[in-house]
Structures are given as structure tokens and as C-alpha cells.
Design an enzyme around this catalytic site. Sequence first.
Site, PDB file in Angstrom:
ATOM      1  N   SER A 155       1.493  -9.867  -0.784  1.00 35.63           N
ATOM      2  CA  SER A 155       1.164  -8.443  -0.676  1.00 35.63           C
ATOM      3  C   SER A 155       1.559  -7.821   0.652  1.00 35.63           C
ATOM      4  O   SER A 155       1.806  -6.622   0.735  1.00 35.63           O
ATOM      5  CB  SER A 155      -0.338  -8.238  -0.919  1.00 35.63           C
ATOM      6  OG  SER A 155      -1.096  -9.079  -0.060  1.00 35.63           O
TER       7      SER A 155
ATOM      8  N   LYS B  84       0.808  -1.222   0.000  1.00 31.52           N
ATOM      9  CA  LYS B  84       0.000   0.000   0.000  1.00 31.52           C
ATOM     10  C   LYS B  84       0.842   1.275   0.000  1.00 31.52           C
ATOM     11  O   LYS B  84       0.423   2.299  -0.515  1.00 31.52           O
ATOM     12  CB  LYS B  84      -0.951  -0.004   1.188  1.00 31.52           C
ATOM     13  CG  LYS B  84      -2.081  -1.020   1.008  1.00 31.52           C
ATOM     14  CD  LYS B  84      -3.267  -0.670   1.870  1.00 31.52           C
ATOM     15  CE  LYS B  84      -4.466  -1.522   1.492  1.00 31.52           C
ATOM     16  NZ  LYS B  84      -4.340  -2.907   1.977  1.00 31.52           N
TER      17      LYS B  84
ATOM     18  N   GLU C  96      -9.641   6.750   3.628  1.00 30.89           N
ATOM     19  CA  GLU C  96     -10.489   5.779   4.310  1.00 30.89           C
ATOM     20  C   GLU C  96      -9.624   4.594   4.689  1.00 30.89           C
ATOM     21  O   GLU C  96      -8.587   4.351   4.091  1.00 30.89           O
ATOM     22  CB  GLU C  96     -11.605   5.320   3.371  1.00 30.89           C
ATOM     23  CG  GLU C  96     -11.220   4.194   2.401  1.00 30.89           C
ATOM     24  CD  GLU C  96     -10.111   4.552   1.406  1.00 30.89           C
ATOM     25  OE1 GLU C  96      -9.935   5.745   1.118  1.00 30.89           O
ATOM     26  OE2 GLU C  96      -9.417   3.629   0.937  1.00 30.89           O
TER      27      GLU C  96
HETATM   28  C1  LIG Z   1      -5.175  -3.950   1.663  1.00 31.72           C
HETATM   29  C2  LIG Z   1      -4.466  -5.194   1.411  1.00 31.72           C
HETATM   30  C3  LIG Z   1      -4.841  -6.086   0.376  1.00 31.72           C
HETATM   31  C4  LIG Z   1      -6.043  -5.870  -0.506  1.00 31.72           C
HETATM   32  O1  LIG Z   1      -6.033  -4.710  -1.273  1.00 31.72           O
HETATM   33  P1  LIG Z   1      -5.797  -4.692  -2.840  1.00 31.72           P
HETATM   34  O2  LIG Z   1      -6.108  -3.303  -3.218  1.00 31.72           O
HETATM   35  O3  LIG Z   1      -6.727  -5.683  -3.466  1.00 31.72           O
HETATM   36  O4  LIG Z   1      -4.378  -5.054  -3.087  1.00 31.72           O
HETATM   37  C5  LIG Z   1      -4.076  -7.212   0.171  1.00 31.72           C
HETATM   38  N1  LIG Z   1      -3.022  -7.499   0.946  1.00 31.72           N
HETATM   39  C6  LIG Z   1      -2.631  -6.686   1.950  1.00 31.72           C
HETATM   40  C7  LIG Z   1      -1.450  -7.070   2.754  1.00 31.72           C
HETATM   41  C8  LIG Z   1      -3.332  -5.516   2.221  1.00 31.72           C
HETATM   42  O5  LIG Z   1      -2.939  -4.719   3.228  1.00 31.72           O
END
Ligand SMILES: *Cc1c(COP(=O)(O)O)cnc(C)c1O
Length: 392
Positions: free
Chosen positions: A376, A88, A110
Amino acid sequence: MYQVDENGFYGEFGGAYVPEKLRQCVDELRSSYLKVIEDQEFRNEYDQLLKDYVGRPSPLYLARRLSERYGCRIYLKREDLNHTGAHKINNAIGQALLARRMGKKRIIAETGAGQHGVATATVCALLGMECVIYMGKVDVERQHVNVERMKMLGAEVKAVTSGGMTLTDAVTEAINEWCTHPEDTFYLLGSAVGPHPYPDMVARLQSVISKEIKSQLMEQEGRDYPDYLMACIGGGSNAAGTFYHYLDDERVQLVLAEAGGLGLASGKTAATINLGKKGTIHGFKTLVIQDENGEIKEPYSISAGLDYPGIGPMHANLAVQHRATVLAVTDEEALRAGFELTRLEGIIPALESSHVLGALGKMKFRPNDVVVLTVSGRGDKDLETYLAHTPE
Ligand SMILES: *Cc1c(COP(=O)(O)O)cnc(C)c1O
């Protein structure tokens, strides 16, 4: 072919459906964002921060034990190693730099689980900007530690008490607040959703992920594309970044893992693409989980980052065009996969990322297939949930 068109649509999805009072802000952003993010001076500043502050490039790691388990060559794109522990921050830094260029001094955002709120508060501290975070009251209570982190970073956290008091309501509130002070306020959106140009802007800012995958694969495999790209999907930002430079490369199969919750038939799920119908949410057309009357249904997933009732317009289009395969992964499958990665590779993934790991078992790979899977985020924030579900 799968990129946004000049009107902000991906096929039939996307666009900007906002009330008149927001029109001016949407138009201002739309006329600025490409000029700024393609500007060389902006790129230099952004790239420098990604390198020295976020710690990019994130490694592309050949996970040998996981590969052996699934009978192919699996590379993990390690977004979990970024500063603040997820992808993010890539987007938050880019939008905050854009806001500054547009002369804005105050950032609003948000957050659901608090991850985007923390990334935004972090960047605002870094750049010395005022920061207000909208968060559903229920989430404020559930995500106490992240609320404290945001406050420590200097942000004001506003608890939203409308609707179900969760992420959906926080987005609605932030959108409503966006244009209250048009001269100084910038809405920093956390995923590849919302009215155009947000989905395209967020995808471009996250596209550093696929740009790095290209050169890292070239170095390690002698070719710059994989057979499969896999990512989890809440709103779609890490997936958009993972796919970006490969969208039109049909040699590459795209795989999305969405949150199945307790199962597709259980009514407690966030499997938006599997179950959603066409509708409008938060200013754009997409697939939305809704009841017979078209009311948005409260989504459910064990992973707070995936329980959004809509989906980014890029991904809705990839799914209906059959460019991407979409798999629903349940809470239980994700938990098992999270433990598996931990024990095989010594990497504790975020519960969101565990969903795409849980999709590995649903695939049929050949031994020479090269698979790139984006981790992610890191799982420290999810330890309590993992420990409450430790397998025998
Ligand atoms: C917020 C988040 C997601 C989901 O958000 P996307 O916009 O679909 O990438 C996935 N993995 C992590 C670690 C997150 O913090």
C-alpha cells in the site's frame, strides 16, 4: 452479493447514522456521487490525472525471491510507487474532483499519521482549492515532518485537543465541522469508513487497483484472477480497492491483515475484526473495539495508519460472512516481514504494508498458487521505527 445495497448497507453493517445538522450534507453527497463518478467527462479527467500525475498503472511485479521463500507465485501490486508514496492519492484526487463538480471550494479532511493529510493537501495544491486538515494534537507532535509537508503544500493544520487527541478525535471533529459551511465545504474522507456513501465512494475510487490487477494478471499469467488477494487493513481503502472486482468471484480467496499490536490478549492492539463488537462509530455500524460499557477503546499499533478502532463496513461484512480470512499480525511480525522484503527484493515497505507481508508466513500455499499482495505504501516515513528495531 458483497457490494453495498441501495440503503448503504453491507449486510448488517454501514448505513448513515448522523445527527440532524449533517443530514443535508450527507443527502447532497449521496444524490451526487454516483452521477458524477460515472460521468464520462469526470472519468476522462480522473483517469488522465491517475496516469500523468499519480503515475498509474502501478506495476504488478512478480517477486521471485519472495515467491521462493513462501513456495508460491507472489505478485506485488506496487501502490508504493504512486506520487506521494501510497494508495491514498487515488481517492483524494477523485473526491477533490467531485467536490469541484459540486461547486465546493474548501476541502476539510482528517488525518492520523499525516498520510491522508499530505495526499489531500497535495491534491488541493494541484486543483487550487482551500485545505484545512484536522489532526489530533498528539499526532501533530509525533508526525512533525508530515505536518511541515502539509503546510508547505498550503494547507492549514488544526490541532484537535478533545479526547485522546488522536485520529478518532480528528475524525469526530472533521465530521462536526463538515456542515458548518454547507454551500462551500467538502469533507474528503481518507478511508472506506464513515456514513454512506463514503465507504462505497472510496471503494469505487480505489477500485482502479483491482481493475489493473485483472488486465496485468491476464498479460502475465494468462488468466485474469489470482488464487489469493492479500491486503492490510486500517479503515479498509487499499483492501477495498484490491478486492473490488473480485468480491463475488469465489475462485479468489480474500485475505486481510489487521494490526495485532503487542498481541490479541495484550490490550494493546488494533485488531478490530478479531476483537471488535457490533457498534456505531463515526456515523456507521461496524465492529468496534470497546470495553464492557461500550466505550471505544484507544487502539494501538506500531503502524500509525492501522490504529483505527473501527473497520470499514464492507470488510466487517466480508469477515462475518466468512468471505475473507482475517489474520492479526503483531508489531514484531510486521517488522520482521518489512526487513525480509527489503533484503529479498530491495523494496522498503510502509509499516502498514509490512503487516500483510507478515501474514504470508501464516498461510499454506501450493507451488502453483498465484498470490497478489498489495504494497500500500513505501517505507521512507517509517525508517526511524525500522532502524530502532533492526534484527540481529
Ligand atoms: C493509511 C494507510 C493504510 C491504511 O488505510 P486503509 O484505508 O486501510 O488502506 C495502509 N497503508 C498505507 C501506506 C497507508 O498510508
